[in-house]
Design an enzyme around this catalytic site. Structure first.
Site, PDB file in Angstrom:
ATOM      1  N   GLU A 141      39.727  36.121  39.207  1.00 16.24           N
ATOM      2  CA  GLU A 141      39.725  37.570  39.457  1.00 16.24           C
ATOM      3  C   GLU A 141      38.940  38.326  38.390  1.00 16.24           C
ATOM      4  OE1 GLU A 141      43.120  41.115  39.928  1.00 16.24           O
ATOM      5  OE2 GLU A 141      43.561  39.291  38.773  1.00 16.24           O
ATOM      6  N   LYS A 194      41.897  44.259  47.030  1.00 15.29           N
ATOM      7  CA  LYS A 194      43.260  43.928  46.610  1.00 15.29           C
ATOM      8  C   LYS A 194      44.253  45.016  47.031  1.00 15.29           C
ATOM      9  CE  LYS A 194      45.711  42.615  42.325  1.00 15.29           C
ATOM     10  NZ  LYS A 194      45.521  42.523  40.856  1.00 15.29           N
ATOM     11  N   CYS A 203      45.844  37.698  42.768  1.00 15.60           N
ATOM     12  CA  CYS A 203      46.733  37.812  41.614  1.00 15.60           C
ATOM     13  C   CYS A 203      48.107  38.413  41.947  1.00 15.60           C
ATOM     14  CB  CYS A 203      46.024  38.612  40.510  1.00 15.60           C
ATOM     15  SG  CYS A 203      46.737  38.370  38.861  1.00 15.60           S
TER      16      CYS A 203
END
Length: 261
Positions: free
Chosen positions: A43, A114, A149
């Site tokens: 990431e 995200k 994540c």
């Protein structure tokens, strides 16, 4: 037929310039592509997952030079490439933490913004906007869902990807050392509860006051760990059977017994 996957666990310490890290990482991807069908990066590797200032200063549009370079590597080597995520500056001025997946012709197969932003009103929440779209992409791994994540802490997202047909998850991450035990447990949990492959690439190094934990990992649909990195920079290679989730779901059809959701 198996698919050979390379996870590039990068050192993303803040004492290296963004330009140098990009050059070094692209060379690592080129090298990994010689031995793999599918390569995945962590990431926000170009700026560091916890370096909000660098993310603001080095944000790029989706058609910028970083995405273009990753696309070129995928095409030149005829591989699938998950380019990790990058700090995207959208046309409307908003910033996103955007994961990019490229097919072997260099085409952008998915750009996942995200959904769950980390920071509790700090960190990336001070810069980024959250996405609102999930992606399941047909790849050699089978139908493949994307997550980033902090998404790992939200099982509803992964169940939604399974509802969309996913049998494999690609997770790009910048997970810190103090909570690496959570990473170890949650990656296995997401594999076990969804009977799906989990391919999770983390980073290492030190970013403003934060040490990143590594432990990039590949977990099979039964929860078995095929390969796992330690706390240093590394490149993991593993062969994955795309049909394993189907066989396990037939043998142990727990997903058929869901009554809520």
């Amino acid at each position: 037929m198996t698919v050979r996957v390379a996870l590039v666990q990068l050192d993303c310490s803040s004492d290296e310039s963004v330009a140098n890290r990009v050059t070094r990482t692209l060379a690592l991807v080129e090298s990994a592509a010689k031995d793999a069908d599918f390569v995945i990066l962590p990431e926000l590797w170009h700026v560091g997952a916890f370096d909000v200032t660098a993310a603001r200063d080095h944000a790029q549009p989706i058609d910028g030079p970083l995405v273009e370079a990753l696309s070129g590597i995928a095409a030149q080597n005829e591989i699938w490439l998950h380019g990790g995520s990058f700090a995207e500056l959208a046309d409307d001025g908003q910033h996103y933490n955007t994961a990019v997946l490229f097919s072997p012709d260099g085409g952008l197969a998915a750009a996942y913004r995200k959904v769950h932003l980390f920071g509790f009103d700090g960190g990336e929440t001070t810069l980024m906007s959250g996405g609102d779209e999930l992606f399941v992409v047909e790849t050699p791994l089978g139908p493949t869902g994307l997550a980033t994540c902090y998404d790992l802490r939200f099982p509803e997202l992964f169940r939604a990807l399974v509802d969309g047909g996913a049998t494999a998850f690609l997770i790009t991450s910048g997970w810190p050392t103090p909570r690496i035990e959570h990473w170890d447990v949650l990656t296995r949990a997401r594999a076990i509860e969804n009977q799906a492959w989990v391919i999770a690439c983390n980073e290492v190094g030190v970013q403003p006051g934060i040490r990143l934990g590594g432990h990039s990992v590949v977990i099979d649909p039964k929860g078995g760990v095929l390969v796992e990195a330690g706390g240093d920079a590394d490149v993991l290679l593993v062969d994955i059977d795309p049909d394993a989730p189907r066989r396990w779901r037939q043998e142990f059809p727990v997903l058929d017994d869901m009554r809520i959701g």
